[in-house]
Every structure is written in structure tokens, then in C-alpha cells.
Design a protein around this motif. Sequence first.
Motif, PDB file in Angstrom:
ATOM      1  N   LYS A 159      -1.606 -19.952  -2.626  1.00 33.90           N
ATOM      2  CA  LYS A 159      -1.461 -18.567  -2.153  1.00 33.90           C
ATOM      3  C   LYS A 159      -0.354 -17.723  -2.831  1.00 33.90           C
ATOM      4  CE  LYS A 159       2.660 -18.329  -0.025  1.00 33.90           C
ATOM      5  NZ  LYS A 159       3.826 -17.370   0.115  1.00 33.90           N
ATOM      6  N   PHE A 160      -0.672 -16.305  -2.989  1.00 33.34           N
ATOM      7  CA  PHE A 160       0.379 -15.430  -3.454  1.00 33.34           C
ATOM      8  C   PHE A 160       0.600 -14.323  -2.822  1.00 33.34           C
ATOM      9  CE2 PHE A 160       1.833 -12.342  -6.823  1.00 33.34           C
ATOM     10  CZ  PHE A 160       3.000 -12.827  -7.335  1.00 33.34           C
ATOM     11  N   TYR A 161       1.870 -14.037  -2.329  1.00 29.54           N
ATOM     12  CA  TYR A 161       2.085 -12.946  -1.313  1.00 29.54           C
ATOM     13  C   TYR A 161       3.039 -11.905  -1.915  1.00 29.54           C
ATOM     14  CZ  TYR A 161       3.325 -10.644   3.027  1.00 29.54           C
ATOM     15  OH  TYR A 161       3.479  -9.479   4.047  1.00 29.54           O
ATOM     16  N   ILE A 162       2.526 -10.737  -2.415  1.00 28.59           N
ATOM     17  CA  ILE A 162       3.541  -9.955  -3.112  1.00 28.59           C
ATOM     18  C   ILE A 162       3.465  -8.679  -2.269  1.00 28.59           C
ATOM     19  CG2 ILE A 162       1.664  -9.034  -4.387  1.00 28.59           C
ATOM     20  CD1 ILE A 162       3.813  -8.698  -6.826  1.00 28.59           C
ATOM     21  N   THR A 163       4.690  -7.898  -2.010  1.00 30.37           N
ATOM     22  CA  THR A 163       4.826  -6.506  -1.375  1.00 30.37           C
ATOM     23  C   THR A 163       5.709  -5.800  -2.219  1.00 30.37           C
ATOM     24  OG1 THR A 163       6.688  -7.180  -0.074  1.00 30.37           O
ATOM     25  CG2 THR A 163       4.791  -7.783   0.923  1.00 30.37           C
ATOM     26  N   VAL A 164       5.604  -4.509  -1.870  1.00 34.09           N
ATOM     27  CA  VAL A 164       6.461  -3.501  -2.597  1.00 34.09           C
ATOM     28  C   VAL A 164       7.051  -2.530  -1.282  1.00 34.09           C
ATOM     29  CG1 VAL A 164       4.456  -2.008  -3.066  1.00 34.09           C
ATOM     30  CG2 VAL A 164       6.484  -1.644  -4.527  1.00 34.09           C
ATOM     31  N   ALA A 165       8.136  -1.997  -1.693  1.00 41.00           N
ATOM     32  CA  ALA A 165       8.837  -0.898  -0.700  1.00 41.00           C
ATOM     33  C   ALA A 165       7.809  -0.146  -0.293  1.00 41.00           C
ATOM     34  CB  ALA A 165      10.139  -0.575  -1.125  1.00 41.00           C
ATOM     35  N   PHE A 166       7.269  -0.072   0.982  1.00 39.35           N
ATOM     36  CA  PHE A 166       6.447   1.051   1.437  1.00 39.35           C
ATOM     37  C   PHE A 166       6.857   2.525   0.963  1.00 39.35           C
ATOM     38  CE2 PHE A 166       7.252  -0.065   6.129  1.00 39.35           C
ATOM     39  CZ  PHE A 166       8.618   0.298   6.026  1.00 39.35           C
ATOM     40  N   PRO A 167       6.225   3.426   0.816  1.00 40.24           N
ATOM     41  CA  PRO A 167       6.777   4.913   0.265  1.00 40.24           C
ATOM     42  C   PRO A 167       7.122   5.800   1.780  1.00 40.24           C
ATOM     43  CG  PRO A 167       4.346   4.843   0.144  1.00 40.24           C
ATOM     44  CD  PRO A 167       4.676   3.442   0.523  1.00 40.24           C
ATOM     45  N   TYR A 168       8.091   6.490   1.560  1.00 41.27           N
ATOM     46  CA  TYR A 168       8.756   7.203   2.342  1.00 41.27           C
ATOM     47  C   TYR A 168       7.827   8.600   2.191  1.00 41.27           C
ATOM     48  CZ  TYR A 168      11.386   9.759   5.867  1.00 41.27           C
ATOM     49  OH  TYR A 168      11.988  10.672   6.824  1.00 41.27           O
ATOM     50  N   PRO A 227       6.594 -18.566   2.836  1.00 46.35           N
ATOM     51  CA  PRO A 227       7.638 -17.281   2.403  1.00 46.35           C
ATOM     52  C   PRO A 227       6.933 -16.315   1.497  1.00 46.35           C
ATOM     53  CG  PRO A 227       8.234 -19.241   0.932  1.00 46.35           C
ATOM     54  CD  PRO A 227       7.180 -19.725   2.140  1.00 46.35           C
ATOM     55  N   LEU A 228       7.440 -15.278   1.754  1.00 48.23           N
ATOM     56  CA  LEU A 228       7.078 -14.259   0.673  1.00 48.23           C
ATOM     57  C   LEU A 228       7.576 -14.445  -0.812  1.00 48.23           C
ATOM     58  CD1 LEU A 228       6.056 -10.858   0.308  1.00 48.23           C
ATOM     59  CD2 LEU A 228       8.484 -10.545   0.438  1.00 48.23           C
ATOM     60  N   ASP A 229       6.432 -14.363  -1.527  1.00 46.57           N
ATOM     61  CA  ASP A 229       6.801 -14.731  -2.946  1.00 46.57           C
ATOM     62  C   ASP A 229       7.679 -13.759  -4.034  1.00 46.57           C
ATOM     63  OD1 ASP A 229       5.173 -17.326  -3.758  1.00 46.57           O
ATOM     64  OD2 ASP A 229       3.787 -15.986  -2.197  1.00 46.57           O
ATOM     65  N   TRP A 230       7.198 -12.513  -3.647  1.00 50.14           N
ATOM     66  CA  TRP A 230       7.616 -11.378  -4.435  1.00 50.14           C
ATOM     67  C   TRP A 230       7.802 -10.262  -3.788  1.00 50.14           C
ATOM     68  CZ3 TRP A 230      10.524 -12.010  -8.536  1.00 50.14           C
ATOM     69  CH2 TRP A 230      10.146 -13.258  -9.579  1.00 50.14           C
ATOM     70  N   ARG A 231       9.118  -9.566  -3.598  1.00 48.54           N
ATOM     71  CA  ARG A 231       9.429  -8.306  -3.284  1.00 48.54           C
ATOM     72  C   ARG A 231       9.806  -7.394  -4.468  1.00 48.54           C
ATOM     73  NH1 ARG A 231       8.188  -4.694   0.504  1.00 48.54           N
ATOM     74  NH2 ARG A 231       9.827  -3.352   1.463  1.00 48.54           N
ATOM     75  N   CYS A 232       9.128  -6.205  -4.546  1.00 44.59           N
ATOM     76  CA  CYS A 232       9.207  -5.294  -5.562  1.00 44.59           C
ATOM     77  C   CYS A 232       9.752  -4.081  -5.267  1.00 44.59           C
ATOM     78  CB  CYS A 232       7.795  -4.953  -6.224  1.00 44.59           C
ATOM     79  SG  CYS A 232       7.121  -6.655  -6.638  1.00 44.59           S
ATOM     80  N   SER A 233      10.456  -3.457  -6.000  1.00 43.83           N
ATOM     81  CA  SER A 233      11.011  -2.018  -5.809  1.00 43.83           C
ATOM     82  C   SER A 233      11.887  -1.291  -6.890  1.00 43.83           C
ATOM     83  CB  SER A 233      11.831  -1.800  -4.435  1.00 43.83           C
ATOM     84  OG  SER A 233      12.093  -0.601  -3.924  1.00 43.83           O
ATOM     85  N   ALA A 234      12.364  -0.228  -6.903  1.00 44.30           N
ATOM     86  CA  ALA A 234      13.167   0.343  -7.847  1.00 44.30           C
ATOM     87  C   ALA A 234      14.490  -0.101  -7.729  1.00 44.30           C
ATOM     88  CB  ALA A 234      13.109   1.856  -7.775  1.00 44.30           C
ATOM     89  N   LYS A 235      15.381   0.134  -8.728  1.00 46.28           N
ATOM     90  CA  LYS A 235      16.730  -0.315  -8.882  1.00 46.28           C
ATOM     91  C   LYS A 235      17.611   0.281  -7.876  1.00 46.28           C
ATOM     92  CE  LYS A 235      17.400   2.006 -13.271  1.00 46.28           C
ATOM     93  NZ  LYS A 235      17.635   2.043 -14.532  1.00 46.28           N
ATOM     94  N   ASP A 236      17.366   1.486  -7.465  1.00 51.83           N
ATOM     95  CA  ASP A 236      18.476   2.370  -6.636  1.00 51.83           C
ATOM     96  C   ASP A 236      18.126   1.654  -5.290  1.00 51.83           C
ATOM     97  OD1 ASP A 236      15.585   2.965  -6.223  1.00 51.83           O
ATOM     98  OD2 ASP A 236      16.094   4.870  -5.117  1.00 51.83           O
ATOM     99  N   HIS A 283      11.224 -20.318   5.264  1.00 49.38           N
ATOM    100  CA  HIS A 283      10.496 -18.732   5.247  1.00 49.38           C
ATOM    101  C   HIS A 283      11.271 -17.927   4.573  1.00 49.38           C
ATOM    102  CE1 HIS A 283       8.307 -20.224   9.131  1.00 49.38           C
ATOM    103  NE2 HIS A 283       7.614 -20.589   7.949  1.00 49.38           N
ATOM    104  N   TRP A 284      12.539 -18.492   3.859  1.00 52.70           N
ATOM    105  CA  TRP A 284      13.336 -17.439   3.073  1.00 52.70           C
ATOM    106  C   TRP A 284      12.703 -16.662   2.059  1.00 52.70           C
ATOM    107  CZ3 TRP A 284      18.983 -19.570   3.144  1.00 52.70           C
ATOM    108  CH2 TRP A 284      19.526 -19.631   4.266  1.00 52.70           C
ATOM    109  N   PRO A 285      12.762 -15.626   1.476  1.00 56.13           N
ATOM    110  CA  PRO A 285      11.968 -15.006   0.200  1.00 56.13           C
ATOM    111  C   PRO A 285      12.291 -15.673  -0.843  1.00 56.13           C
ATOM    112  CG  PRO A 285      13.777 -13.691   1.080  1.00 56.13           C
ATOM    113  CD  PRO A 285      13.702 -14.543   2.052  1.00 56.13           C
ATOM    114  N   LYS A 286      11.326 -15.752  -1.909  1.00 61.99           N
ATOM    115  CA  LYS A 286      11.556 -16.376  -3.054  1.00 61.99           C
ATOM    116  C   LYS A 286      11.623 -15.704  -4.388  1.00 61.99           C
ATOM    117  CE  LYS A 286       8.231 -19.628  -3.719  1.00 61.99           C
ATOM    118  NZ  LYS A 286       6.810 -20.148  -3.625  1.00 61.99           N
ATOM    119  N   GLY A 287      11.525 -14.348  -4.387  1.00 57.81           N
ATOM    120  CA  GLY A 287      11.760 -13.585  -5.420  1.00 57.81           C
ATOM    121  C   GLY A 287      11.898 -11.762  -5.292  1.00 57.81           C
ATOM    122  N   ILE A 288      12.652 -11.584  -6.224  1.00 53.05           N
ATOM    123  CA  ILE A 288      12.718  -9.969  -6.200  1.00 53.05           C
ATOM    124  C   ILE A 288      12.476  -9.413  -7.539  1.00 53.05           C
ATOM    125  CG2 ILE A 288      14.149  -7.900  -5.891  1.00 53.05           C
ATOM    126  CD1 ILE A 288      15.591  -9.515  -3.591  1.00 53.05           C
TER     127      ILE A 288
END
Length: 967
Positions: free
Chosen positions: A35-44, A603-612, A633-638
Motif C-alpha cells: 500500500k502507498f498512502y500520500i496526501t498533500v495539504a488541501f487548498p484554502y 501510517p501515512l507514507d508521505w505528506r507533501c506541501s510547500a516550504k512556507d 501509526h506515526w507518519p513516515k515522511g514529509i
Amino acid sequence: MAELDFRAIEEKWQKRWIEARVFEPQRDAKPKDKKFYITVAFPYLSGHLHIGHARTYTIPDVIARFKRMQGYNVLFPMAWHITGAPIVGIAERIKNRDSKTIQIYRDIYKVPEDVLWKFEDPKEIVKYFMRAAKETFIRAGFSVDWTREFYTTSLFPPFSKFIEWQFWTLKDMGLVIKGAHRVRWDPVVETPLGDHDIMEGEDIQILDYVIIKFIIEEDGEVIYLPAATLRPETVYGVTNMWLNPGATYVKAKVRRGEREETWIVSKEAAYKLSFQDREIEVIEEFRGERLIGKYVKNPVTGDEVIILPAEFVDPDNATGVVMSVPAHAPFDHIALEDLKKEAEILLKYDIDPRVVEGISYISLIKLEGYGEFPAVEEAQRLGVKSQKDREKLEEATRNIYKAEYHKGIFKVEPYAGKPVQEVKDIIAKELQERGIAEVMYEFADKPVISRFGNRAVIKIIHDQWFIDYGNLEWKGKAREALANMRIYPESRRAQFESIIDWLDEKACARKVGLGTPLPWDPDWVIESLSDSTIYMAYYTISRHINQLRDEGKLDPEKLDREFFDYIFREDFDEEKERKLAEKTGIPAETIRDMKEEFEYWYPLDWRCSAKDLIPNHLTFFIFNHVAIFRREHWPKGIAVNGFGTLEGEKMSKSKGNVLNFIDAIEENGADVVRLYIMGLAEHDSDFDWRRKDVGKLRKQVERFYELVSEFASYEAREGVELRDIDRWMLHRLNKAIEETTNALEEFKTRTAVQWAFYAVLNDLRLYMHRTEGRDDEAKRYVLRKLAEVWVRLMAPFTPHISEELWEKLGGEGFVSLAKWPEPVPEWWNEMVEREEQFVQSVIEDIKEIIRVARLENAKKAYIYTAPEWKWKVVEVVAEKKDFKSAMAELMKEPEMRERGKEVSKLIQNLIQERAFEVKRIDEEKALREAKDFLEKELGLEIIINAEEDKGGKKKQAMPLKPAVFVE
């Protein structure tokens, strides 16, 4: 070929993906380790997504598509963030017909007129831009599982109940507390401001000024003139005070607790101080010139010092009162020197110029490399002539302040001999305890503007709810989690560590804005950076929640703490599931499915977002996970990415310098936009959108489509006899597969694009050039194989065109689900690659000889390759890497001993050039295989290793550097 209709191809495949539900993962389809679980910061959603967002959201989609093709069961979900004050602020500004806001939404976001006026209701803003964002994501070809879509705030009750559970959990742990704290504050709307509530100045730091109360006596009344400083220890070196004669100052009663004093501060300072636990009653206003020439008493030393005029004093900075320490402050030193040259100014205020001439500097700090007055020496070193040399003065100030703080030793008793950084805090504390000083909070720079359009101040709030990120035990867990996480780029790890260290209490609730009410104190609304830290867990169950809602079988009020505790924090328990089914009305088997989904995807494999978002959201994401979930269940990567600029300039809605993501797609096609952005920058480096370059790339993408379409008609019959150049092409294709794969595993999208697209395109161009005129089975075999690989390598970047080409190739199913290419073992051939590099270098050498010797009319080129003995020397030197060892080894052979001097000289040259990486090839074979190509490319007759030594060149031949004679 006619211009490619990108839009038609995109619509065709987007429709097919949706119909086939291609991107909805099946939990039971793959084992847990696949399994591979990846998310990105949802947009405002306060407006359309721009091309900067395009980078942030395309990266995880590319990675999700890549992993899906590698055989992973991939979850890539999306939701919408509508929490906070900004959307409410926009509605207010539109209601008030703010021209700037209306211009942005009408001209930049292109909101239709009949829709625009509905934006007086913030819910209408949300509905409009949620639809627009989803359309943009679909049009961009993002491989999102839309069954899990949701949005934040109480407008979506199931998620709101999840947030309530999160906050009850944190409160029970003692991590949500009530207290007093300084916050950024909108004084008009009367609400604290988080990072996402700031329109301008969100990165501006809050400084703790020490305000030292100098004393003026007027008609027997004690009045304080509070000077603001970041260096309270320098109060011992004050020689004068500075006020701005043209600024407005106030005399005011200042009440704090039971204490009442009379202060003189700038009008702006009085306003700001009124938000910081002080009651301010202005008695009178006057210009600063009234106080110029008067004397005040230093409350620490008892010295009487004069007030001097200084237009550089900013009344809007801290108190508008500055104490002068010229021995250690370059600005003060230069200001005094300038004032000495302007006697007429002093006379205007009845100040005897001799008073200023007689001011003696007071040395406080011993600093290695400097004398008594470091500020004076540093100003001289940088060549500062006057206050107009502002950049040099600021540099001098930074240099002196930093050096004195880190290396300075204090000279004044009772602190003599102690480091400045230690003394500073001691003196600040003692002055406050004696009532001589207080603290004032101020922004490091201005302005800070809220998304309501109002200028922010710093306010001390009482009875405010905070998340206690200063909790030491919690910090320890966050550090532990970070240490076990992958961070891309790795260079950002230190920043995360630093932020974990300095994070303290953070206001987590507001009185206004959209959001989820604080469950135990519903007058407060949970703010946007606090309800967006663990929603990745909610995604795992959201498809079930959405299905229940659609079927009318969900009562969100019944989703209580017990329900979420079981799903996310407890062990499997059939009895518990039966009880929860009775309580919630949700079938027990559905509750079991939800828990199994969470346990499968976490756990979540990757959390993605911008550097700010590193200083806030991404670090809060770590903290909240380690507080609420079990270690497994702690996250594995950013993965962190950079920003985007437009034609070399920072994007700005107010300046109209914005390109909407959807407009870029409309103009260029989704695949071109995706490929362009992915190929521009790596990890957290920034990219620049250049319309001209995008146009060039579009033509290259069309060429890619044209080539593969042509190759699709070829057959690839196995067992055909290949030439070296055919083997070279297949070897290079293997290399492209390997390097693209390695790059994508590390989120290096630019490197991946360089290999998957540009390297293959360039290699193919050379191959077609080298095989021009050939139309045989071997060539068709190579080109067909290349097409099958190339389309799959490009699928994560250009999914629509790749699907179309995959269909032309007769590929099974969707290319989005096709097997990611792997290097073919029999294609590897480092030798043919080295040989081709050798051939190309020979071509360049001959062209250079012709150019330099002006032999444009030459007819022949004689090429002499290196003799065997020179290859032996090269190989021994590469192994031994030093003269003595290489010589000893070579002298064992009679042939080498006969060539003693030649061998010795060659060894010396090779060692001097550090030629240790030379690998043997059959130069003559490579040249003979490429002879026809060489003659065609150079327009010369090529003679290889002729018996005749033309021009006496033979002896110059070196391994990989043949001797050449052109005539």
C-alpha cells in the motif's frame, strides 16, 4: 502533422478514468506492504488555484501515478479547506464594495458578475471555489480518489465531529489550555490572527522590546520617557536620547494593574500599548520638537542626558523613543557625527553645539578584534560617511550586534567579565523587577495586514485557548517521530528540529470565521491551522461516511468520542463494534470496515506541501500525530516543495501578477503544464513560469506524440540482429528507466523529467541521425521497444497523451495502471555507450581541427588509435594511482623496459591529469562500425590506422584520444 488537440484528448481520458473508477484503491487488492498512502495539504479556497499551487499538487500526483504503476495500492485523496477568517473577510469587503477586492475577483478570478454579488455570503464563496477547484484538479489529470472528498467547518458535520474528538482528546491530555498570551490581532474585527489569516507579513517576527523608563520632571511631576531597546544591557552606555521632532507624541496616563504612571510616547505607540495589558488615557498631544534640548535622567546610572532631534526615529516603531549608545550602535554614532556638522539644527532648538561636541562615548563591551568603541571602528571599516549610507549602516549594525552578543564580554560592574548573552537577560529581568523597565511586543517589520484588510497589532489575550506546543514531553515525542521520518530534501530536517524546539503555546481558537466550534466552549471557533493536522486519518474512513450520508443513513451527532476512539486508537473488538452500531445506527460490519481501512492505510507514507508550511502546519502535523496516535501509526515522511514566480516576478493578486492554474491548462494543455512545472525545479527550489518557454515545450510534447504514433505501427520481432548503435539506444533506454525510477523514489521531479523526457528525446534524435537511411527490422524493433517504454516513463507526467499513445500501441487497459518499466538485463551494455561517446568525441576533434587549421576543403582524415602498450600503461596507472608503484609494475615486462623513457613520461602525464577512470574499449572496432556515419557527418574520406604515418601523427595517439591528420 496537425496541431495536437490537447483538450479533446484530456476530456476523453478524464471521462474514461472516472467511468472505470481507476483511482479508487481497493483495500483488499494488495497486501499491506504494497500500500502507498500520500496526501498533500488541501487548498484554502478563497480564490482560484494559481500555478504555484500547480507545483504543490502535481508533485504528489506524479508520485502517486508512479507508485501505482509499480504495483502499489495507492491512496491519493483530496478535500477542501474553508476554515478561518479570510473567507469571512472577503465577504465583508465585497459587502462594503471594496474596489481592490472586487477588482481581484472580477478581473483575476473572472467571477461572473451575477455570482460576484452573492459573495456577500461567505458560504457562496466556498461553494463557488470548491466547484472550481475540483474542476481544475480533474482538468489537470490528478489521480484523486474522489469518493473521500469532504470539506472543513461545521458546514460538513461529520468532519466537524472528528475535529471535536481531536480537541477533546488533546484537552484530556492537558495539551489544550487556557491562559494569557500575545497574539497577532485584528483590532477592527477583534479576532486573533493565525498564519493563514494574514494577507501581508505572515512571516514577520514578533520582537520583545524592553522599554526602559527614563525620567523627566515637569512642574514637580515625574514623567517617564520609555525608550524601547532590544539590547537592555547597553543602558549603561547611553549618552543622549533621540526623538523625531516632526512626529506626534502624547502625554498619557498609563495604568497597569494598580500602578498608574505618566508616560510620553509616540501617538502610534500609545495605540499599540493599549492592546498589551495597559489602559491608556491620553492627556495631550504635541510634536516631538517640544522636548528637544531637554534633559532626562537615566534610571539605571542616574546620568542626565540630553534629548536630540533625529528624523530617523520611526514613531511607528515601538515607543518612538530611542536611547543613544554610540560606542556600540553604528546608527547612533553616525547620527551624532552628522549632527555635529549641522549647527543650525542645534541652534534652532537652543542647543549649544559644544554640548554635542562634548558628548563622550562610554565603552561597555570588550570584543576581540576591536578597540574601545566597536561601532565606530565597524562604521569606518565599511566606509560609512553619513546616515544616507543606510545599507552599510545596517550591515555594520548586524555585524556588531551579532559579534557582541556571541563573543562580547561585559565590562561594567557588577557584571564585569560575564558574556554579553548572559548579562542581557540578567539585566532585563532586574530592571523589570525594580519597575524601571517593562516589555512591549512589536512586529519586526511592517505592515502586517489581516485578510480582512486591516492592519494587525499585537494583543495580550486573557482566557484564550491554546495548544501547548511548549510541553516538553510532547516535544520529545515529536523529535522522536521526526528522527524516524524521511524528509525531502534532507536539508530541511534541521529547520523542523529548530521549530520543534522553539514552538510554544499557540492560539487555537477565534471568535469569528468559519470553522468547528470548540466543543466545551462554543463561543470560540477552532482556527484553520488547528483543524488541519490529522485529517489524513479521516480520509481513511471518509468514503464510508460519504456513502452513509448519500444513503441518508448517517446522523453526524452520533459520531461521538467513543466512536472515533475505537476507530483510531483502540484494538479490534467485535463487542465494541456491536455497541457502537446500536449507538450510531451504523452497521457493525461498516464500523469494522472503517477500522480495517484505517489500520490498512496508516501510517501515512508521505505528506507533501510547500516550504512556507514548515513553521506551522507541517510541524503541527507531527505534534498532533504523536499525541493522538500509537507509534505504529506515526507518519513516515514529509516532502517539501518550493514556490513559483511569474516571468521572474513574485505573484501578487494586488498587482494583477497571477496566473490561474485553470487558465494555464486552457492555454497550453494539462500535460504541457504538468511537464513544464515538474521539469523546472527540484524539491524546495523555486521555479519561474515563462510563457515563451512553455510554448517551446508544447512543440516538444507534440513531437513526442508524433514520434510514438509513428513507432506504434512498427512490429518488434524478437531475435533480430542488432548493430552497436541499436544496442547503444537500448542501453540508453535502460539508463533512462533506472535514473527516472531512482529520481521519483526521492521526489526529484526535475531529474526524473530530464531522464524520462529530455534524455530519451536527445538520445532518440542521435539514434535517428546515426541510422538515417536505414529501414530494417533491427531499427524498427528498437523504435517499437522505445515507444513502449517511453510512454510508460512519461505517464506520470503527461497522463492524457500517454493514455492516447498507449491505446495506439495496443497496450492493455490504462497506461495509468500499466507496469512501470524496469531495465532489461540484456540491454545493458556499458561498452557500446563508451564506444559511442568515443565516436562522438572523434567527430568533435576533427571538426575542431578543420576549424582551427581552416581546412574547409579537406578531403581525407587519417585516424590512428592508441597502441596496446599505451592501454596497458593507462590501466596500471588507473589501478596504482602513483608513479612509483605503476613504474615498478610496468617494468616487469620486457616491452615496457625497452620503452622506459616513454613509459615514464606517460605515467607522469597521466598522474598529473589524474586520469584514473579510463576504461578500455576497442577503438578501431568502434570507428570501423561507425565509418559510414563518420564520412557522412564530416564529408571526408576516413582512413583508420593506415600503414603510412601521415604527418608523423601516429605516435601522438592516446587511449580514447586518437591521433588525427586531415588533408
